[in-house]
Design a protein around this motif. Structure first.
Motif, mmCIF file in Angstrom:
data_model
loop_
_atom_site.group_PDB
_atom_site.id
_atom_site.type_symbol
_atom_site.label_atom_id
_atom_site.label_comp_id
_atom_site.label_asym_id
_atom_site.label_seq_id
_atom_site.Cartn_x
_atom_site.Cartn_y
_atom_site.Cartn_z
ATOM 1 N N ASP A 12 -37.756 14.622 -14.667
ATOM 2 C CA ASP A 12 -37.158 14.447 -13.341
ATOM 3 C C ASP A 12 -38.130 14.827 -12.242
ATOM 4 O O ASP A 12 -38.313 14.098 -11.271
ATOM 5 C CB ASP A 12 -35.897 15.320 -13.209
ATOM 6 C CG ASP A 12 -34.664 14.561 -13.665
ATOM 7 O OD1 ASP A 12 -34.588 13.359 -13.358
ATOM 8 O OD2 ASP A 12 -33.809 15.168 -14.317
ATOM 9 N N ILE A 13 -38.741 15.988 -12.441
ATOM 10 C CA ILE A 13 -39.620 16.501 -11.386
ATOM 11 C C ILE A 13 -40.850 15.619 -11.224
ATOM 12 O O ILE A 13 -41.164 15.166 -10.116
ATOM 13 C CB ILE A 13 -40.037 17.963 -11.686
ATOM 14 C CG1 ILE A 13 -38.800 18.869 -11.594
ATOM 15 C CG2 ILE A 13 -41.108 18.437 -10.714
ATOM 16 C CD1 ILE A 13 -38.991 20.244 -12.182
ATOM 17 N N ILE A 14 -41.499 15.303 -12.349
ATOM 18 C CA ILE A 14 -42.692 14.448 -12.260
ATOM 19 C C ILE A 14 -42.339 13.093 -11.654
ATOM 20 O O ILE A 14 -43.006 12.600 -10.756
ATOM 21 C CB ILE A 14 -43.335 14.257 -13.657
ATOM 22 C CG1 ILE A 14 -43.889 15.592 -14.146
ATOM 23 C CG2 ILE A 14 -44.447 13.215 -13.603
ATOM 24 C CD1 ILE A 14 -44.482 15.529 -15.540
ATOM 25 N N CYS A 16 -39.924 12.268 -9.632
ATOM 26 C CA CYS A 16 -39.648 12.334 -8.202
ATOM 27 C C CYS A 16 -40.929 12.532 -7.398
ATOM 28 O O CYS A 16 -41.108 11.895 -6.354
ATOM 29 C CB CYS A 16 -38.666 13.460 -7.895
ATOM 30 S SG CYS A 16 -37.001 13.028 -8.390
ATOM 31 N N VAL A 17 -41.812 13.402 -7.894
ATOM 32 C CA VAL A 17 -43.049 13.656 -7.148
ATOM 33 C C VAL A 17 -43.902 12.386 -7.084
ATOM 34 O O VAL A 17 -44.349 11.969 -6.016
ATOM 35 C CB VAL A 17 -43.853 14.818 -7.787
ATOM 36 C CG1 VAL A 17 -45.232 14.922 -7.171
ATOM 37 C CG2 VAL A 17 -43.093 16.124 -7.610
ATOM 38 N N VAL A 18 -44.090 11.751 -8.246
ATOM 39 C CA VAL A 18 -44.918 10.544 -8.265
ATOM 40 C C VAL A 18 -44.305 9.457 -7.380
ATOM 41 O O VAL A 18 -44.981 8.837 -6.563
ATOM 42 C CB VAL A 18 -45.105 10.022 -9.710
ATOM 43 C CG1 VAL A 18 -45.783 8.662 -9.712
ATOM 44 C CG2 VAL A 18 -45.917 11.012 -10.513
ATOM 45 N N PHE A 20 -42.362 9.805 -4.895
ATOM 46 C CA PHE A 20 -42.468 10.179 -3.487
ATOM 47 C C PHE A 20 -43.860 9.855 -2.952
ATOM 48 O O PHE A 20 -44.005 9.199 -1.928
ATOM 49 C CB PHE A 20 -42.173 11.679 -3.316
ATOM 50 C CG PHE A 20 -42.203 12.133 -1.890
ATOM 51 C CD1 PHE A 20 -41.128 11.886 -1.046
ATOM 52 C CD2 PHE A 20 -43.320 12.785 -1.384
ATOM 53 C CE1 PHE A 20 -41.172 12.292 0.278
ATOM 54 C CE2 PHE A 20 -43.366 13.197 -0.060
ATOM 55 C CZ PHE A 20 -42.284 12.943 0.770
ATOM 56 N N VAL A 21 -44.878 10.286 -3.705
ATOM 57 C CA VAL A 21 -46.251 10.078 -3.232
ATOM 58 C C VAL A 21 -46.604 8.597 -3.196
ATOM 59 O O VAL A 21 -47.138 8.087 -2.216
ATOM 60 C CB VAL A 21 -47.251 10.843 -4.127
ATOM 61 C CG1 VAL A 21 -48.682 10.487 -3.753
ATOM 62 C CG2 VAL A 21 -47.027 12.336 -3.990
ATOM 63 N N THR B 95 -32.368 11.650 -12.338
ATOM 64 C CA THR B 95 -32.603 10.994 -11.050
ATOM 65 C C THR B 95 -32.901 9.508 -11.218
ATOM 66 O O THR B 95 -33.436 8.876 -10.324
ATOM 67 C CB THR B 95 -33.786 11.667 -10.332
ATOM 68 O OG1 THR B 95 -34.836 11.840 -11.283
ATOM 69 C CG2 THR B 95 -33.394 12.989 -9.743
#
Lengths: 276, 285
Positions: A12-14, A16-18, A20-21, B95
């Motif tokens: 999830d975190i990876i 979302c970060v990718v 987003f960038v 997500t």
């Protein structure tokens, strides 16, 4: 099991970060810079503007005697009529091609799918339009966009139609419905999700089309949004703030359309393209 | 029920009519016009001269070479990377719905707008990508100005925009796999890579074919993005066949331009039909 939950969290975190960038930052970049003054925007960074220059948008709208509004009108008319015609004729065509499994319909199917494979012959199309006396008209542009999008749209409808049982038509026939009534009253309303898919995908691609209006609608009279922004690009090379304000303005309508139809896109493609 | 009465030929007539007049007829005429010097008022037959000229013209040959680079790296990249994105977005992450919308986002932005944005992001001295490279200790790169790099920068932007539809098609394919297969595989002890290799990939073959075909065809036709991003330059470094055809047209060489179109048509057909046969054939196994 705990390890698995950890993995999902990390995913999830990876993700979302990718995302987003890679996908969100460029949009933020455009938006932030569209609100700066000229000098600040030309530094091309992501710092927030010192003063929010909302008037950039008004400047862009006023430019060249409200050229962008005229362009909007043309692009919206073009997309609207092309999409309506596509929904009507391609649902009919897809119905015929999926249901009638005889030699003629198979041949016609291949004939149309040619359009998906080979590139269109642009200059000869101009020649045809000129012979018909409709070159440089919005009317001809609508028909050309329709012709170029027919193969893809037909493919969507054929795929979706294969999931609708033909018993429906048989019972309608027994109840005394003619072919036209059966299609428009029984089948057409059942195609709602694929209508939505074809509307959004075609509206976006026709509204955003740059190439075809470049060839088929030259001149100022019927200028489209993409043409306008391309010309602004040459003129505003040193005013990125105005350029980005333009970009945001022309992207907005499609964004709104997307937010309305978002869910239907995947749904329609699931049912359509893959099985076809 | 009488099939030919119920599904009357009239249903397909409008589609065939419009498609024939504005697509097929121009295509057929293009073979004739490619043998002439013409403009919208006059025509003069010159035989195969246009083709001879084109085969000896540097820009068109570059255009062809570049088209193949676009196909190999652009279409190849879209086909493979979108698949990985789709696998990720059909996993159990929470997500995924949000991320699916985000990946689809670039599809909404026109090529011209994407071009403007990336010209700014890839600016040789001030652009944010170079700012990042410099912050990491590298030296700045002229992404769109260096003839050796420009085509790969263009491909990167194409990928950015091209993932959207491809990913949606893949997601559609993967979610329509019967979950029973995965359960059975889990009982047999297959996880991760094995599940991917023996279930997901074989069962999404149709989607892979669709994505590959659409993106190869897209690479042949792509004009908008190249034109907005580099105008085919520097020099002819990022021109493909479609953009060199446009250049011939703006110079008034209608015959040459049409001949270029015919060559494009023939190459597309020569590549696409065997490719499709190959993919379809494999699908039957």
């Amino acid at each position: 099991m705990n390890r698995k939950r950890m993995l999902i969290w990390i995913g999830d975190i990876i993700g979302c970060v990718v995302a987003f960038v890679v996908f969100i930052v460029p949009f933020l970049f455009m938006f932030i810079n569209s609100l700066k003054d000229r000098k600040e925007a030309n530094a091309l960074n992501m710092k927030l503007p010192e003063v929010f220059h909302w008037e950039n948008y008004w400047k862009v709208i006023k430019e060249s005697d409200f050229l962008i509004l005229r362009a909007f009108k043309n692009s919206l008319l073009l997309s609207f009529f092309a999409v309506i015609i596509l929904v009507i004729i391609c649902s009919m065509g897809g119905y015929y091609l999926q249901r009638r499994k005889d030699r003629l319909s198979k041949a016609l199917n291949i004939y149309i799918m040619l359009g998906l494979m080979i590139p269109s012959a642009i200059l000869p199309t101009i020649w045809v339009l000129q012979r018909l006396g409709i070159f440089k008209t919005l009317f001809s542009m609508v028909l050309v966009e329709v012709a170029l999008t027919i193969p893809f749209t037909i493919m969507l409808y054929i795929g979706y139609m294969s999931g609708i049982p033909s018993e429906l038509e048989e019972s309608a026939y027994i109840d005394g419905c003619g072919p036209g009534k059966t299609f428009w009253l029984v089948i057409f309303p059942l195609l709602k999700s694929i209508h939505a898919t074809s509307i959004i995908l075609n509206a976006v691609s026709i509204f955003n089309d740059f190439t075809n209006p470049l060839y088929f609608l030259p001149g100022q009279k019927n200028v489209t949004v993409q043409q306008t922004i391309y010309n602004f690009m040459g003129r505003y090379q040193t005013s990125y703030n105005l350029l980005f304000a333009d970009v945001i303005l022309i992207t907005l309508p499609m964004l709104i359309l997307f937010l309305i139809f978002n869910k239907k896109i995947v749904e329609g493609i699931v049912a359509g393209a893959v099985k076809g | 029920m009488n099939k030919s009465k119920m599904y009357h030929n009239g249903f397909v007539f409008p589609v065939i009519l419009i498609f024939s007049i504005f697509f097929i007829i121009p295509m057929v005429i293009s073979f004739y016009f490619s043998l002439t010097v013409w403009n919208l008022d006059s025509v003069r037959f010159i035989g195969l001269d246009n083709f001879k000229t084109l085969l000896h013209s540097g820009p068109l040959i570059t255009g062809f070479k570049n088209t193949f680079i676009y196909i190999i790296f652009g279409s190849g990249g879209v086909t493979v990377i979108s698949f990985m994105i789709a696998v990720f977005l059909t996993s159990r992450i929470r997500t995924k719905n949000l991320l699916r919308s985000v990946v689809f986002f670039p599809n909404l932005v026109s090529s011209v707008a994407v071009g403007i944005t990336f010209i700014a992001l890839m600016h040789p001295s001030k652009g944010m990508i170079n700012a990042l490279i410099k912050a990491l200790g590298g030296s700045s790169i002229s992404f769109l100005g260096d003839p050796k790099i420009a085509i790969f920068s263009t491909i990167a932007v194409m990928l950015w925009k091209g993932f959207s539809i491809a990913t949606v098609i893949y997601i559609a394919g993967i979610t329509s796999i019967d979950p029973g297969y995965f359960e059975a595989a889990a009982i047999d002890g297959a996880h991760g890579w094995k599940k991917l290799r023996y279930i997901t990939i074989p069962l999404t073959k149709d989607s892979i074919n669709t994505v590959l075909m659409l993106s190869v065809i897209g690479s042949f036709r792509n004009f908008d993005l190249i034109w907005a991003l580099t105008g085919g330059g520097p020099g002819y470094a990022t021109d493909n066949v479609a953009s060199s055809i446009y250049k011939q047209y703006t110079l008034g060489f209608y015959g040459l331009s049409t001949a270029g179109n015919v060559i494009l048509l023939i190459t597309t057909a020569l590549l696409i039909f065997p490719l499709q046969r190959l993919l379809r054939g494999k699908g039957d196994e």
